[in-house]
Design an enzyme around this catalytic site. Sequence first.
Site, PDB file in Angstrom:
ATOM      1  CG  HIS A 113       0.719  -6.303   3.283  1.00 52.62           C
ATOM      2  ND1 HIS A 113      -0.078  -6.353   4.410  1.00 52.62           N
ATOM      3  CD2 HIS A 113       1.009  -4.988   3.097  1.00 52.62           C
ATOM      4  CE1 HIS A 113      -0.268  -5.122   4.878  1.00 52.62           C
ATOM      5  NE2 HIS A 113       0.378  -4.273   4.097  1.00 52.62           N
ATOM      6  CG  ASN A 124      -1.908  -1.125   1.200  1.00 50.29           C
ATOM      7  OD1 ASN A 124      -2.501  -1.411   0.157  1.00 50.29           O
ATOM      8  ND2 ASN A 124      -2.094  -1.790   2.323  1.00 50.29           N
ATOM      9  CG  HIS A 132       4.803  -2.340   5.032  1.00 53.34           C
ATOM     10  ND1 HIS A 132       4.705  -0.985   5.281  1.00 53.34           N
ATOM     11  CD2 HIS A 132       3.526  -2.788   4.940  1.00 53.34           C
ATOM     12  CE1 HIS A 132       3.432  -0.643   5.354  1.00 53.34           C
ATOM     13  NE2 HIS A 132       2.683  -1.724   5.135  1.00 53.34           N
TER      14      HIS A 132
END
Length: 112
Positions: free
Chosen positions: A105, A90, A103
């Site tokens: 996921h 995101n 990051h």
Amino acid sequence: MYDKNNVFFKILQKEIPSEIVYEDEVCMAFRDINPAAKIHVLVITKGCYVNFADFVENESAENVQKFFKSVAHVAEKLGVRESGYRILSNTGRDAGQEVEHFHVHILGGERL
Ligand code: AMP
């Protein structure tokens, strides 16, 4: 502008506990506290980058490559290489990015 006052920086510093599944010189991977699938792991950079664009624009090409190879390695270690998985990152407000430390996921372990 990167702000060290975010939860993932504190996890990196081991000031906040996390369930670490893998760590190397460029990344740390740990289980998401609010899993959206049977397997839900976050892979974060050791370097301080706000999001995907910040990371690929400002990190060395070598470390960008190492990071994404590490993401693939974590998926393999989690046992989802053959069954399949989703990676996502995101970025910014419209994506609902909650934590401003880059990051990825990894989601899997079931039909998504
Ligand atoms: P996003 O920034 O939208 O990619 O989402 C951040 C993710 O971090 C969410 O899925 C949260 O559940 C997860 N998260 C937030 N705090 C923690 C924590 N202390 N340990 C593990 N995961 C967390």
